[in-house]
Design a protein around this motif. Structure first.
Motif, PDB file in Angstrom:
ATOM      1  N   ILE A 209      -6.600  -1.271  -3.284  1.00 38.68           N
ATOM      2  CA  ILE A 209      -5.467  -1.737  -2.478  1.00 38.68           C
ATOM      3  C   ILE A 209      -4.573  -2.630  -3.321  1.00 38.68           C
ATOM      4  O   ILE A 209      -5.040  -3.593  -3.940  1.00 38.68           O
ATOM      5  CB  ILE A 209      -5.944  -2.530  -1.235  1.00 38.68           C
ATOM      6  CG1 ILE A 209      -6.893  -1.675  -0.379  1.00 38.68           C
ATOM      7  CG2 ILE A 209      -4.747  -3.004  -0.409  1.00 38.68           C
ATOM      8  CD1 ILE A 209      -7.614  -2.459   0.694  1.00 38.68           C
ATOM      9  N   THR A 210      -3.281  -2.310  -3.351  1.00 34.32           N
ATOM     10  CA  THR A 210      -2.266  -3.172  -3.960  1.00 34.32           C
ATOM     11  C   THR A 210      -1.448  -3.796  -2.842  1.00 34.32           C
ATOM     12  O   THR A 210      -0.975  -3.094  -1.946  1.00 34.32           O
ATOM     13  CB  THR A 210      -1.344  -2.362  -4.896  1.00 34.32           C
ATOM     14  OG1 THR A 210      -2.105  -1.905  -6.022  1.00 34.32           O
ATOM     15  CG2 THR A 210      -0.182  -3.211  -5.392  1.00 34.32           C
ATOM     16  N   VAL A 211      -1.303  -5.119  -2.885  1.00 33.98           N
ATOM     17  CA  VAL A 211      -0.553  -5.848  -1.859  1.00 33.98           C
ATOM     18  C   VAL A 211       0.780  -6.311  -2.447  1.00 33.98           C
ATOM     19  O   VAL A 211       0.807  -6.910  -3.530  1.00 33.98           O
ATOM     20  CB  VAL A 211      -1.343  -7.073  -1.343  1.00 33.98           C
ATOM     21  CG1 VAL A 211      -0.613  -7.712  -0.161  1.00 33.98           C
ATOM     22  CG2 VAL A 211      -2.762  -6.682  -0.954  1.00 33.98           C
ATOM     23  N   LYS A 216       7.281  -8.190  -4.980  1.00 30.33           N
ATOM     24  CA  LYS A 216       6.330  -8.436  -6.065  1.00 30.33           C
ATOM     25  C   LYS A 216       4.918  -8.027  -5.652  1.00 30.33           C
ATOM     26  O   LYS A 216       4.580  -8.035  -4.463  1.00 30.33           O
ATOM     27  CB  LYS A 216       6.321  -9.923  -6.448  1.00 30.33           C
ATOM     28  CG  LYS A 216       7.628 -10.437  -7.024  1.00 30.33           C
ATOM     29  CD  LYS A 216       7.490 -11.900  -7.422  1.00 30.33           C
ATOM     30  CE  LYS A 216       8.781 -12.421  -8.054  1.00 30.33           C
ATOM     31  NZ  LYS A 216       8.646 -13.829  -8.493  1.00 30.33           N
ATOM     32  N   VAL A 217       4.095  -7.709  -6.650  1.00 35.63           N
ATOM     33  CA  VAL A 217       2.674  -7.479  -6.402  1.00 35.63           C
ATOM     34  C   VAL A 217       1.980  -8.839  -6.354  1.00 35.63           C
ATOM     35  O   VAL A 217       2.098  -9.642  -7.290  1.00 35.63           O
ATOM     36  CB  VAL A 217       2.050  -6.602  -7.509  1.00 35.63           C
ATOM     37  CG1 VAL A 217       0.535  -6.556  -7.364  1.00 35.63           C
ATOM     38  CG2 VAL A 217       2.626  -5.192  -7.455  1.00 35.63           C
ATOM     39  N   VAL A 218       1.260  -9.089  -5.248  1.00 34.91           N
ATOM     40  CA  VAL A 218       0.576 -10.374  -5.093  1.00 34.91           C
ATOM     41  C   VAL A 218      -0.939 -10.216  -5.055  1.00 34.91           C
ATOM     42  O   VAL A 218      -1.662 -11.205  -4.912  1.00 34.91           O
ATOM     43  CB  VAL A 218       1.054 -11.115  -3.824  1.00 34.91           C
ATOM     44  CG1 VAL A 218       2.509 -11.524  -3.962  1.00 34.91           C
ATOM     45  CG2 VAL A 218       0.840 -10.267  -2.570  1.00 34.91           C
ATOM     46  N   GLY A 219      -1.410  -8.970  -5.186  1.00 31.67           N
ATOM     47  CA  GLY A 219      -2.853  -8.777  -5.205  1.00 31.67           C
ATOM     48  C   GLY A 219      -3.245  -7.336  -5.468  1.00 31.67           C
ATOM     49  O   GLY A 219      -2.561  -6.412  -5.027  1.00 31.67           O
ATOM     50  N   ASN A 220      -4.322  -7.161  -6.217  1.00 32.31           N
ATOM     51  CA  ASN A 220      -4.962  -5.863  -6.419  1.00 32.31           C
ATOM     52  C   ASN A 220      -6.442  -6.030  -6.117  1.00 32.31           C
ATOM     53  O   ASN A 220      -7.122  -6.857  -6.743  1.00 32.31           O
ATOM     54  CB  ASN A 220      -4.782  -5.373  -7.863  1.00 32.31           C
ATOM     55  CG  ASN A 220      -3.388  -4.839  -8.113  1.00 32.31           C
ATOM     56  OD1 ASN A 220      -2.991  -3.820  -7.560  1.00 32.31           O
ATOM     57  ND2 ASN A 220      -2.637  -5.536  -8.955  1.00 32.31           N
ATOM     58  N   LEU A 221      -6.959  -5.272  -5.138  1.00 30.54           N
ATOM     59  CA  LEU A 221      -8.334  -5.478  -4.688  1.00 30.54           C
ATOM     60  C   LEU A 221      -9.043  -4.145  -4.522  1.00 30.54           C
ATOM     61  O   LEU A 221      -8.426  -3.135  -4.158  1.00 30.54           O
ATOM     62  CB  LEU A 221      -8.369  -6.200  -3.330  1.00 30.54           C
ATOM     63  CG  LEU A 221      -7.633  -7.526  -3.151  1.00 30.54           C
ATOM     64  CD1 LEU A 221      -6.203  -7.275  -2.688  1.00 30.54           C
ATOM     65  CD2 LEU A 221      -8.340  -8.378  -2.120  1.00 30.54           C
TER      66      LEU A 221
END
Length: 508
Positions: A209-211, A216-221
């Motif tokens: 999951i990319t948030v 902007k990208v604020v997280g990759n989980l």
């Protein structure tokens, strides 16, 4: 191995930085979800990958090689396909004709219909989509239409398939069927980019999951390590309440009465079969049902967009079934339509024009000699933009430039601003993010607490449960059950929605 890499992608539109040095890496044969608020830049990023937009900065790598994608046809040649949130099918064409459109097999100089049907059937069977190639699209369900769109991408040789809000218009059963299809595709070495607002679904289906937030990208989980609350907080930058507090409201006198309404669908078949119910002030009445069981036709009859062939509609003790849309509005009815694109908005008009619609002839918005008072209209539009958090560069921006979720916020803002005592609300949170859902739900409850009566039609059972005081279940154009939320489980409602159970009329 990464099949897709997008490095430092930036894209600007007038007044908006849609993508701000975005980096994305997608592994082959995986389901990679991209989530974020409305206007976070998800669709812009995918439109760049599909060639609908050109990036201002950055580069795209496909299987480790830098590529320039100037248009969708070039993207398709590279094996990248996209299924848009709003389907792009020709309703009067068959499934096979839609699948091969633009890439038709030929027999001499003529279209080889037999081969088109055979190729479509073979693809459908190969990927477990189970579609009749000969049926017309206009005679299918929304779920089948989506499968046709997926078949189109497969027919064109897509190895990477972008799904933009793929479950926004699907029933729970169709969502499960879609997920089976997606898993089958990844088992066949296809890669899926899954854009969504629905966090439970993302956690259920995705591998990674990319948030995104505000471009902007604020997280990759990894999906297995993420939680719904964690994703929601990353998306909106604050803690999100998944359950709005529903205060006990005083339910008063009857506001809307619907008596024996019958209506035809677009094929002149009976779609609403003698429906009767009432809505009282301070009450939210939810209508649950699998889409295609008469909800659309019923709402259009109530709003004045479709004639009833029998029955009465009474608002504030006065019949309105012969009134125009405008007359119904003047008598105290507001309507949020299920289709914001064709019914809810003028996409060629400005944000301000859409927000003022219905009030444009009122003082102070109409100046002298029938000219509009642009200053007052802009001031009013800015108030609604702030109150409903509509992400736009300017009130003069064209409505079509907004994301789907922000278009929905525009419709909700306009209709709730009338202060109408009777609200016909159809699919109010379709395609909007968790933060906006929280806000829209609260505004519905606020309207109810102020004495409005609300008819809520939604394909989201959770939404019906959270908000409704009473639930009506519609099946094949008839009300087959009436319950309060605490009286029935979602599983049992599902039995009524599919016709497996039916309440006796005397018990409703």
């Amino acid at each position: 191995m990464n099949v897709i890499e997008m490095r430092d992608i930036s894209k600007r539109f007038p007044g908006v930085l849609a993508n701000d040095h975005v980096n994305l890496a997608v592994k082959k044969g995986t389901i990679h979800a991209i989530i974020g608020e409305n206007g976070a830049g998800k669709s812009t990023l995918m439109n760049i990958l599909y060639g609908l937009h050109r990036p201002d900065e950055g580069q795209i790598l496909l299987n480790g090689q830098t590529v320039s994608i100037h248009n969708p046809r070039q993207a398709m040649k590279l094996g990248i396909g996209m299924v848009h949130q709003h389907f792009m099918l020709v309703p009067s064409f068959t499934v096979a004709e839609n699948v091969v459109l633009g890439f038709e097999p030929q027999k001499g100089l003529r279209f080889d219909r037999t081969r088109a049907i055979r190729l479509t059937r073979e693809l459908s069977e190969k990927y477990g989509l189970n579609i009749d190639p000969s049926v017309k699209v206009e005679d299918t369900t929304v779920g089948i239409e989506q499968r046709v769109e997926i078949l189109k991408t497969l027919y064109r040789g897509a190895d990477v398939i972008i799904l933009d809000e793929p479950t926004a218009v699907l029933t729970p059963q169709e969502v499960q069927e879609l997920f089976q299809t997606i898993r089958f595709l990844t088992e066949s070495k296809k890669t899926i980019l899954f854009i969504s607002h629905k966090l439970q679904e993302v956690l259920h289906i995705a591998d990674t999951i990319t948030v995104m937030r505000r471009g902007k990208v604020v997280g990759n989980l990894a999906a297995q390590d993420a939680t719904e609350q964690q994703l929601a907080s990353l998306m909106v930058g604050r803690e999100v309440l998944f359950e709005v507090e529903k205060q006990q409201t005083r339910i008063r006198d009857t506001l809307l009465e619907v008596r024996g309404i019958q209506a035809l669908d677009k094929r002149a078949l009976l779609a609403v079969k003698g429906v009767s119910f009432s809505v009282r002030r301070g009450e939210i009445v939810g209508i649950a049902g699998v889409e295609g069981n008469g909800q659309t036709e019923l709402v259009e009859v109530l709003a004045g967009l479709r004639p009833a062939i029998a029955g009465e509609i009474v608002l504030n003790n006065a019949p309105i079934h012969h009134c125009s849309v405008q007359e119904r509005r003047q008598r105290g009815m507001a309507h949020i339509p299920e289709d914001r694109m064709t019914v809810g908005l003028n996409l060629k008009g400005s944000v301000a024009d859409n927000l003022i619609a219905g009030k444009q002839r009122q003082i102070p918005y109409q100046g002298s000699f029938l000219y509009s008072n642009a200053k007052e209209i802009k001031m009013y539009a800015r108030q609604l933009i702030d109150a409903f958090d509509i992400r736009t560069s300017d009130p003069d921006a064209t409505a079509s430039t907004l994301s789907g979720g922000n278009m929905q916020k525009m419709v909700v803002a306009r209709e709730f601003s009338f202060g109408a005592p009777c609200l016909i609300v159809s699919q109010p949170t379709r395609g909007v993010d968790v933060g906006a859902i929280e806000s829209i739900h609260q505004k519905i409850l606020d309207q109810c607490a102020a004495g409005a009566g609300v008819l809520l039609v939604s394909a989201e059972l959770d939404e019906i449960y959270k908000l409704s005081d009473r639930i009506l279940i519609l099946y094949e154009g008839e009300i087959v059950g009436e319950f309060r939320p605490h009286q029935i489980s979602k599983e049992e409602i599902g039995l009524y929605m599919t016709g497996a159970k039916r309440q006796e009329r005397g018990r409703m």
